[in-house]
Each structure stands twice: as C-alpha cells, then as structure tokens.
Design an enzyme around this catalytic site. Sequence first.
Site, PDB file in Angstrom:
ATOM      1  N   GLY A 129       0.856  -1.195   0.000  1.00 42.26           N
ATOM      2  CA  GLY A 129       0.000   0.000   0.000  1.00 42.26           C
ATOM      3  C   GLY A 129       0.886   1.237   0.000  1.00 42.26           C
ATOM      4  N   ASP A 130       0.242   2.394  -0.179  1.00 47.36           N
ATOM      5  CA  ASP A 130       0.973   3.677  -0.171  1.00 47.36           C
ATOM      6  C   ASP A 130       2.012   3.791  -1.276  1.00 47.36           C
ATOM      7  OD1 ASP A 130      -0.499   4.368   2.069  1.00 47.36           O
ATOM      8  OD2 ASP A 130       0.987   3.544   3.437  1.00 47.36           O
ATOM      9  N   GLY A 139       1.294   5.203  -4.111  1.00 50.90           N
ATOM     10  CA  GLY A 139       0.933   6.370  -4.929  1.00 50.90           C
ATOM     11  C   GLY A 139      -0.027   6.012  -6.046  1.00 50.90           C
ATOM     12  N   LYS A 140      -0.952   5.091  -5.749  1.00 51.15           N
ATOM     13  CA  LYS A 140      -1.892   4.649  -6.790  1.00 51.15           C
ATOM     14  C   LYS A 140      -2.879   5.740  -7.178  1.00 51.15           C
ATOM     15  CE  LYS A 140      -3.108   1.271  -4.126  1.00 51.15           C
ATOM     16  NZ  LYS A 140      -2.079   1.418  -3.092  1.00 51.15           N
ATOM     17  N   GLY A 147      -6.256   5.511   1.536  1.00 53.64           N
ATOM     18  CA  GLY A 147      -6.056   6.956   1.556  1.00 53.64           C
ATOM     19  C   GLY A 147      -5.361   7.330   0.271  1.00 53.64           C
ATOM     20  N   HIS A 148      -6.107   7.865  -0.681  1.00 50.37           N
ATOM     21  CA  HIS A 148      -5.521   8.203  -1.970  1.00 50.37           C
ATOM     22  C   HIS A 148      -5.425   9.716  -2.094  1.00 50.37           C
ATOM     23  CE1 HIS A 148      -6.789   4.062  -3.779  1.00 50.37           C
ATOM     24  NE2 HIS A 148      -5.763   4.001  -2.969  1.00 50.37           N
ATOM     25  N   THR A 149      -4.217  10.178  -2.391  1.00 48.83           N
ATOM     26  CA  THR A 149      -4.018  11.615  -2.514  1.00 48.83           C
ATOM     27  C   THR A 149      -3.889  11.977  -3.977  1.00 48.83           C
ATOM     28  OG1 THR A 149      -2.829  11.541  -0.428  1.00 48.83           O
ATOM     29  CG2 THR A 149      -2.567  13.545  -1.730  1.00 48.83           C
ATOM     30  N   GLN A 180      -4.878  -0.424  -1.196  1.00 52.96           N
ATOM     31  CA  GLN A 180      -3.877  -1.280  -0.519  1.00 52.96           C
ATOM     32  C   GLN A 180      -2.894  -1.885  -1.540  1.00 52.96           C
ATOM     33  OE1 GLN A 180      -7.471  -2.081   0.562  1.00 52.96           O
ATOM     34  NE2 GLN A 180      -7.162  -0.241   1.733  1.00 52.96           N
ATOM     35  N   VAL A 234      -4.251   7.731   6.245  1.00 52.62           N
ATOM     36  CA  VAL A 234      -5.478   7.516   7.009  1.00 52.62           C
ATOM     37  C   VAL A 234      -5.218   7.582   8.512  1.00 52.62           C
ATOM     38  CG1 VAL A 234      -7.284   5.814   7.533  1.00 52.62           C
ATOM     39  CG2 VAL A 234      -6.513   6.147   5.184  1.00 52.62           C
ATOM     40  N   GLY A 274      -2.169   8.480  10.091  1.00 47.57           N
ATOM     41  CA  GLY A 274      -1.174   9.435  10.573  1.00 47.57           C
ATOM     42  C   GLY A 274      -0.003   8.754  11.275  1.00 47.57           C
ATOM     43  N   GLY A 285       7.261  13.374  -8.195  1.00 53.57           N
ATOM     44  CA  GLY A 285       6.596  14.331  -7.295  1.00 53.57           C
ATOM     45  C   GLY A 285       5.117  13.997  -7.267  1.00 53.57           C
TER      46      GLY A 285
HETATM   47  P1  IMP Z   1      -7.384  -2.881   7.745  1.00 54.47           P
HETATM   48  O1  IMP Z   1      -7.466  -2.881   6.256  1.00 54.47           O
HETATM   49  O2  IMP Z   1      -7.809  -1.572   8.364  1.00 54.47           O
HETATM   50  O3  IMP Z   1      -8.068  -4.068   8.341  1.00 54.47           O
HETATM   51  O4  IMP Z   1      -5.835  -3.045   8.120  1.00 54.47           O
HETATM   52  C1  IMP Z   1      -5.119  -4.250   7.861  1.00 54.47           C
HETATM   53  C2  IMP Z   1      -3.673  -3.953   7.480  1.00 54.47           C
HETATM   54  O5  IMP Z   1      -3.632  -3.298   6.209  1.00 54.47           O
HETATM   55  C3  IMP Z   1      -2.944  -3.014   8.430  1.00 54.47           C
HETATM   56  O6  IMP Z   1      -1.581  -3.390   8.447  1.00 54.47           O
HETATM   57  C4  IMP Z   1      -3.085  -1.647   7.786  1.00 54.47           C
HETATM   58  O7  IMP Z   1      -2.065  -0.760   8.166  1.00 54.47           O
HETATM   59  C5  IMP Z   1      -2.961  -2.052   6.313  1.00 54.47           C
HETATM   60  N1  IMP Z   1      -3.652  -1.122   5.422  1.00 54.47           N
HETATM   61  C6  IMP Z   1      -4.974  -1.012   5.215  1.00 54.47           C
HETATM   62  N2  IMP Z   1      -5.241  -0.082   4.287  1.00 54.47           N
HETATM   63  C7  IMP Z   1      -4.060   0.394   3.871  1.00 54.47           C
HETATM   64  C8  IMP Z   1      -3.685   1.361   2.874  1.00 54.47           C
HETATM   65  O8  IMP Z   1      -4.523   1.943   2.175  1.00 54.47           O
HETATM   66  N3  IMP Z   1      -2.352   1.583   2.738  1.00 54.47           N
HETATM   67  C9  IMP Z   1      -1.418   0.916   3.466  1.00 54.47           C
HETATM   68  N4  IMP Z   1      -1.722  -0.006   4.390  1.00 54.47           N
HETATM   69  C10 IMP Z   1      -3.029  -0.262   4.588  1.00 54.47           C
END
Ligand code: IMP
Length: 441
Positions: free
Chosen positions: A11-12, A14-15, A39-41, A227, A305, A307, A423
Amino acid sequence: MNATVVGSQLGDEGKGGVVDLFSEDADVVVRYQGGNNAGHTVVRRGEEYKLRLIPSGVIRGKTGVLGNGCVLDLETLFDEIETLRARGLDPDVRVSARAHIVLPYHRVLDRAEEASKTDGGLEVGTTGNGIGPAYEDKAGRRGIRVGELLDDAVLRDRLEYSVPKKRRLARDVFGIDTGVEFDVDHLFETFRGFGDRLESEEMVVDASSLLAEMDRDGANVLFESAQGTHIDVDHGNYPFVTSSNPTAGGAITGTGVDPSAVADGRIIGVVKAYLSRVGSGPMPTELSEDAASAVRERVGGFGTVTGRPRRIGWLDVPMLRHAARVNGFTGIVLNHVDALGGFEELKVCEAYELDGETLTGIPSTTAEWARCTPEYRTFETWADRDWSEIRNDGYDALPDAARTYVEYVSAELGTPVYAVGIGPGRDETIVRQHPFGSAED
Ligand code: IMP
C-alpha cells in the site's frame, strides 16, 4: 481498452495519482475492494484532494463506481461527496447494490480485537475502520448490502438477527460496554436514512450490468485497487493483511465484469522506489529506526489515514517478482524516484538468504519470510534537485543513475515502465508509454 491499477507492495505506492493521471482516457473509474482504510491523494492544479472511498478519477469529472467487492462506510462516503461539492466539483458516484456496508459495531469490534491482541504481539495494526469485521460478516452470510438499505423489512430483519450477537461478542468476549453502535432502532433509523439518500441521489446501481453496458458502448474502464499485493488476504503476508483482494483478480470478482475485461487490458503495477509499511508484519529490508526517521523527515512518511509513522525499507525485488506474477503486470509505474535523491547509499534487495539457500521469490509462509535475510545490490546515488525543472523534459532528463535504477527494476520484472513519478502532482509523472495507447516519451 481497460486498465487495472494495482499496488505491488504494502500500500501507499501512490496509486491515487496514477489513477488520476491515466483516468484522463477512461470513461469510468471503478474501485473493486477495500473501504475507507484506503487513503488516496490526488493533486490537481496545485490543490490536494484526499480520498478514502471515492474513486480517484472522480476528481477529473469521471463517473466513479464502488463495486460489490468494497465495504462502504456511508458516513465517510457522504462526507467526501459534500467536501468535493464544497470545493466546486460535481462528483458522479455510483454504488453497487451488492456492496456490503460497514456498520458502527464493525469499527468497535475491529478496535477491540486489535486491543486484545497487543499482549501477544499479534496485532495487525489495522486502520480501525471496521474493515475486517465487515468482510467477516460478508463471508459469514450475516452482512448487510447496499440494496438491503432500501427495504424496511429486510433491513430490520438483518439487524435484529445480527446486532444481539454482536452485542454479546463485544460484552462477553472483549469485555466492553456497548452503546448506540449496538442498538437496533438507532442503526435502523440511521441506515434507512442512508438508503433513502442513496436512492434519492440515484446512486445505487447493478454495477455488473452497468459496466457490461458501458463496455458494449466502447467505454474505457479503469479499475482502481486500494492497498497492495502484500496485504492481500490471499497473496499477502497473512495474517498481517487487509481482508480483501487488492490483486488484479479482485477487479473481476469485485465488480462483476467478464474476466476478459481485466485480463485483456493493461495491468499497471505501481511500485514505490523504496518500501514503506504502516501496519505490523515482517519487512526484511527494514531500516533501523534512526535511519527511517531521517528518511521520514525528508519524504514525509506518515500514513494518510492513520497518521502513523511509516516503517521504511530498501526496495525488495523478491516482493515485486511475486506481485508481477500474481497480477500479470503489463507494465509498471515507478513512483517516488525523487525521494531517493540525495541518499548517501542506495541498496536494493535482489534475493534472500534462508537456511543457507538463496531465494529469488518470497516464501509462502509469513514465519519463513520473517527469517529471510536480504542480499543487497548497491546502486550509484543521485543528487537531490529541483525535480520540477525536469518534469517537462521527459525521461532522458532524469539523472543517469536514476535511469539505471528504473531500468534495473523494469528488467528484473520483465515489464516496460509506463511512467516514473518524481513528485505528487499530475504533471510530476513522466509518462513513457501510455497504458491506453499513446506514447508520450
Ligand atoms: P485494515 O485494512 O484496516 O483491516 O488493516 C489491515 C492492514 O492493512 C494493516 O496493516 C493496515 O495498516 C494495512 N492497510 C490497510 N489499508 C491500507 C492502505 O490503504 N495503505 C497501506 N496499508 C493499509
């Protein structure tokens, strides 16, 4: 031509920015799994938009669909719609009648279960948004779907079956006091109200039929994953995963399209040039906390999401090989290349050592993965610079060492590079080959 955007790591990657960029040529953007854990920016004309549920392409005025594979926190959805309207946009969002909803008790139970795991160090580090419990109810055939919010009798029956059991679970297993989150009448009023609003705004659709119709009319569909591959419930490092399938197959089951709509299109793997993780679980290339906090200071490494500070590691190629195979990437976008500028050393994990053997892929058990030691290759570094200066000059204007890095990743995965991110802005992505067809470089 359709395209699917998938995270190749944790995840994260930059999708959101990639979806926003490529959705220019799409008619509809479809989220197929997850919920407001994402959390998509998206940065458009210097303005930043943070989205958790609404598909990123909506910022460009495209129709956004939330497929049956999503779990929807409707309060967040309506808040996002209102926020975008207040900023002058007119979001066109459709919701599958088959998508499941997140209820307030899911959030309470998510946090309670995490709290109960801390003693044994078993916590996943969820976002606390009730995602896991909502998917549990879906699989357990006691969930509530969007379509059921439109029918008084069905909604009441469902709540009357589920809520007393949830109340007992909260009290007897987790030892917590229960409030309005577990009150049938309160939930009925609130969610029936959400149903009315969805209906009056004509947001509820049979997404499978809608997408089939659009396909017949020649529409381009962009499937947007949230994710990443390594937190996929099947292909990730279980149990430190989310509860859905961010991998490309999820775009088929999570929307109801003909499998060829995904398989015959482009499958874009978004790769972050280094590794980061917000939750728990192994991470063989993780940096020491001192080194990670130095990186965080430079590149702002905090979860969108939650922080929470992101854990940081070197790029891990065995993870990417797994992702490329599971998803069938037709190309990649290598993001955050600017963030590596100015590093004193630059390493990439090419393989692992486990019990005296060299592994080029990841083991299928998480315990074994946790025991892997990275075998690194060192790369020449490149200086930090004003990246905005080169964004219009294209790929050849990148520092030589950065191009070597990009081409190494591409060669290791055997896929072309669609774009390189330098960027957060839409114009800070150098497009080499447009997945919808036109070459720009
Ligand atoms: P949940 O999806 O809230 O159940 O979290 C399960 C796992 O996925 C945890 O390790 C979260 O930090 C991770 N996770 C969930 N959504 C994201 C995302 O959008 N980006 C990165 N990690 C995520």
